[in-house]
Scaffold this active site. Structure first.
Site, PDB file in Angstrom:
ATOM      1  N   PHE A 109      18.263  64.964  38.058  1.00 15.52           N
ATOM      2  CA  PHE A 109      17.204  64.121  37.461  1.00 15.52           C
ATOM      3  C   PHE A 109      16.045  64.524  36.811  1.00 15.52           C
ATOM      4  O   PHE A 109      16.429  65.265  35.526  1.00 15.52           O
ATOM      5  CB  PHE A 109      17.243  62.580  38.323  1.00 15.52           C
ATOM      6  CG  PHE A 109      18.483  61.776  38.802  1.00 15.52           C
ATOM      7  CD1 PHE A 109      19.253  61.634  37.871  1.00 15.52           C
ATOM      8  CD2 PHE A 109      18.687  62.106  40.129  1.00 15.52           C
ATOM      9  CE1 PHE A 109      20.475  60.892  38.282  1.00 15.52           C
ATOM     10  CE2 PHE A 109      19.927  61.283  40.638  1.00 15.52           C
ATOM     11  CZ  PHE A 109      20.914  60.743  39.675  1.00 15.52           C
ATOM     12  N   CYS A 110      15.098  64.604  37.386  1.00 19.24           N
ATOM     13  CA  CYS A 110      13.848  64.723  36.722  1.00 19.24           C
ATOM     14  C   CYS A 110      13.739  66.192  36.668  1.00 19.24           C
ATOM     15  O   CYS A 110      13.162  66.699  35.498  1.00 19.24           O
ATOM     16  CB  CYS A 110      12.722  64.394  37.667  1.00 19.24           C
ATOM     17  SG  CYS A 110      12.771  62.537  37.859  1.00 19.24           S
TER      18      CYS A 110
END
Length: 174
Positions: A115-116
Site C-alpha cells: 500500500f503506502c
C-alpha cells in the site's frame, strides 16, 4: 543534491496491532540502522504517520497513531508529518520540504509494502525523485491471497528497475 530517508507508518496500530507484520523485529532493526547511518551522514529523515479522521482508532494523538517506541526517531530533529492517503505526497507538503532541502533521492522504508510503500515509491518517481528501496527494509502482514513474504518479494521484483533501485539496506549510502 542530497539523499533523504523516508520512513512510512511505523506506528503502534500497524506494528503492534492484532496482525503482526512479517519479520517485524528484523525490519525495525534494519530501519533503525538506516536511521543511524542517515544521521551519521547528516541526511534528512522524514517520518510519515498514517492519520485517520477524528474518532478513528488512528486519529491524531491516539495510542495507535503514535510511532512505535522502538523506532529511533528524534521528534526534535527529524521531520514528522501526517498523511491520510497511501501516498506520502498527496495532501502533504513532503515534496516541497524535499525540494527545499535539495533532496533528489529518497530511501523509502517502513509499512505496508503493498500500500503506502508501493504508492509512495511510484509517486516519488513521477515527481522526479530517484528512489532506493532497501529490499529488507519494508514489511506487511499476510493476506487471504498471499503471504507477507510473497507480497514483499513480489513488490521488490515489480518496483525494481522501472521505479526504484533495489538493494540490501546495509549497502545503502547517504
Amino acid at each position: 543534491m542530497a539523499t533523504a530517508l523516508l520512513i512510512i507508518d511505523m506506528q503502534n496500530g500497524l506494528y503492534d496491532g492484532p496482525e503482526k507484520p512479517f519479520e517485524r523485529e528484523r525490519v525495525l532493526g534494519t530501519i533503525n540502522q538506516l536511521i543511524q547511518r542517515a544521521r551519521a551522514a547528516k541526511a534528512p529523515i522524514f517520518v510519515a504517520r498514517h492519520t485517520g479522521p477524528t474518532g478513528s482508532p488512528i486519529a491524531v494523538g491516539s495510542p495507535l497513531w503514535q510511532l512505535w517506541p522502538g523506532l529511533d526517531v528524534d521528534e526534535a530533529r527529524d521531520h514528522l508529518f501526517n498523511k491520510t492517503r497511501p501516498s506520502c505526497f498527496l495532501g502533504t507538503d513532503l515534496a516541497q520540504q524535499l525540494v527545499a532541502a535539495q533532496v533528489d533521492e529518497l530511501v523509502i522504508a517502513g509499512m505496508k509494502t503493498q500500500f503506502c510503500v508501493d504508492t509512495t515509491c511510484r509517486v516519488a518517481v513521477e515527481l522526479g525523485f530517484s528512489v532506493i528501496v532497501p529490499q529488507d527494509g519494508h514489511t506487511c502482514m499476510d493476506t487471504p491471497a498471499l503471504s507477507a513474504g510473497a507480497i514483499i518479494a513480489h513488490h521488490n521484483a515489480t518496483l525494481a528497475g522501472a521505479f526504484v533501485k533495489r538493494m540490501k539496506a546495509n549497502t545503502v549510502e547517504f
